[in-house]
Design an enzyme around this catalytic site. Structure first.
Site, mmCIF file in Angstrom:
data_model
loop_
_atom_site.group_PDB
_atom_site.id
_atom_site.type_symbol
_atom_site.label_atom_id
_atom_site.label_comp_id
_atom_site.label_asym_id
_atom_site.label_seq_id
_atom_site.Cartn_x
_atom_site.Cartn_y
_atom_site.Cartn_z
ATOM 1 N N GLU A 42 2.846 -11.163 4.774
ATOM 2 C CA GLU A 42 3.316 -12.324 3.736
ATOM 3 C C GLU A 42 2.079 -12.974 3.074
ATOM 4 O OE1 GLU A 42 5.093 -14.041 7.710
ATOM 5 O OE2 GLU A 42 6.572 -14.398 6.101
ATOM 6 N N GLU B 143 10.166 -6.888 11.343
ATOM 7 C CA GLU B 143 10.528 -8.564 11.785
ATOM 8 C C GLU B 143 11.678 -8.174 13.225
ATOM 9 O OE1 GLU B 143 8.561 -8.296 9.267
ATOM 10 O OE2 GLU B 143 7.718 -10.486 9.124
#
Ligand code: 1HE
Length: 261
Positions: free
Chosen positions: A117, A137
Site C-alpha cells: 500500500e 491479508e
C-alpha cells in the site's frame, strides 16, 4: 529543515532530491502507528521544503512488511480504533500521491500488505531481483486498510488483487513488471530510483505538481469534469514563465529532440 522522527530519516541527496528512508530494518520496516504519523508529517512538509523529487528507500533486506502485526495484536484495538488508524494511513498515502512532489520508491525484498500500500502511493516503483509483492491479508485474517483496494486494484486490476488476497499469490521479477506492480526491474533499485528522481527534478516544479497530483485527482472525476479540470491545469502549467526558455530552445532548434536511445 529537520524532522523529529524515529522511524524515518529525511536527508537532502542534492540536485533537488530528498531521500525519505524507513529505518526500522530490525522489524522489516513494519509500520506501527508512530511510523504512520511520521509519514503524514514528512510527506505533508515535503512540498514546502523545496523538495523537487523524493526517493523512498528502506533499510535492510526488505522494503516493508506492512502493518505492525505485533503492535496490532498487543493493542487489542476496537473496530473504531482501527478505523481511525486506517484514516491516518490514508492521510499519509494521500499526502504522497497528491502532494505534487514526485515520489520514487526503491524496492527490495518484501513489499507486502501495508508495504505494498505504501509503495503503491509512490508515483514510480523500481524493483530489484529480490523484490516480491504480496497481499497476505487473507492468510492473516485481515483486510487491507491502507488504500490497496484503490491503488493496488488500480495497478493490477480487481481480479488479480482478489487472487493475491485470497490465495497469497506472490509476484516478482518480470511477472511483477508485466502485471504493473513496478515500472522498472533492475539490478540496483536504489541507484536507478535516484537517477529517475534527478531526471524528474529537472522539470519545472509546477509541471511536476500537475503530473503528481492532477492525474490522480482527475481519475476521481467524471470524464466531463476531468476534461474541464485538465484544461484549467494546462492553462496554468502551459503558460508558466519557467517553460518559456524550453519552448524558445525548441523553436530556435537548440533544444533537445525526443528520440529513442
Ligand atoms: C514484524 C513484521 C510485521 C516482521 N509486524 N513485526 N505483513 C505480513 O504478513 C508480513 C509479516 N512478515 C514476514 O512475513 C516476515 O517478517 C518477512 C518475510 C517480511 C521477513 O522475514 P525474516 O525471516 O527476514 O524476518 P522475521 O524473523 O520474520 O522478522 C524479523 C523481526 O521483524 C521480528 O521481530 P523480532 O523482535 O522477533 O526480531 C518480527 O516480529 C518483525 N516483523 N514483520 C511486526 N509485519 C493497514 S492494514 C495492512 C494489513 C497488512 O499489512 S497485512 C500484512 C502484514
Amino acid at each position: 529543515m529537520t524532522f523529529d522522527t524515529e522511524f524515518l530519516e529525511v536527508s537532502d541527496a542534492g540536485e533537488g532530491v530528498t531521500e525519505v528512508r524507513l529505518v526500522r530494518g530490525s522489524k522489516r520496516n513494519a509500520l506501527n502507528a508512530q511510523a504512520v504519523e511520521e509519514l503524514v508529517e514528512v510527506f505533508s512538509r515535503l512540498p514546502r521544503i523545496g523538495a523537487r523529487a523524493a526517493v523512498l528507500t528502506a533499510e535492510g533486506d526488505h522494503f516493508c512488511a506492512g502493518l505492525d502485526l505485533v503492535e496490532h495484536h498487543a493493542e487489542e484495538r476496537s473496530a473504531a480504533d482501527f478505523m481511525h488508524l486506517c484514516l491516518r494511513w490514508h492521510e499519509a498515502f494521500n499526502k504522497m500521491e497528491y502532494g505534487g512532489v514526485p515520489v520514487i520508491a526503491a524496492l527490495q525484498g518484501a513489499v507486502v500488505g501495508g508495504g505494498l500500500e505504501l509503495a503503491s502511493a509512490a508515483h514510480i516503483r523500481v524493483a530489484d531481483r529480490t523484490t516480491y509483492f504480496a497481499l497476505p491479508e487473507g492468510q492473516r485474517g485481515l483486510f487491507t486498510g491502507g488504500g490497496a483496494t484503490i491503488r493496488v486494484a488500480d495497478l493490477v486490476g480487481k481480479g488479480r488483487m482478489i487472487d493475491m488476497m485470497l490465495t497469497g499469490r506472490v509476484y516478482k521479477g518480470e511477472e511483477a513488471m508485466a502485471v504493473g506492480l513496478c515500472q522498472y526491474l533492475v539490478e540496483d533499485s536504489r541507484a536507478k530510483a535516484f537517477d529517475l528522481a534527478r531526471a524528474a527534478a529537472q522539470n519545472p516544479p509546477l509541471s511536476n505538481f500537475a503530473i503528481c497530483s492532477a492525474i490522480s485527482h482527475m481519475q476521481n472525476m467524471s470524464a466531463l469534469d476531468a476534461a474541464y479540470a485538465e484544461a484549467v491545469v494546462a492553462g496554468i502549467v502551459n503558460t508558466q514563465p519557467a517553460s518559456r526558455d524550453r519552448l524558445k530552445a525548441f523553436a530556435d532548434k537548440s533544444g533537445p529532440r525526443i528520440r529513442p536511445d
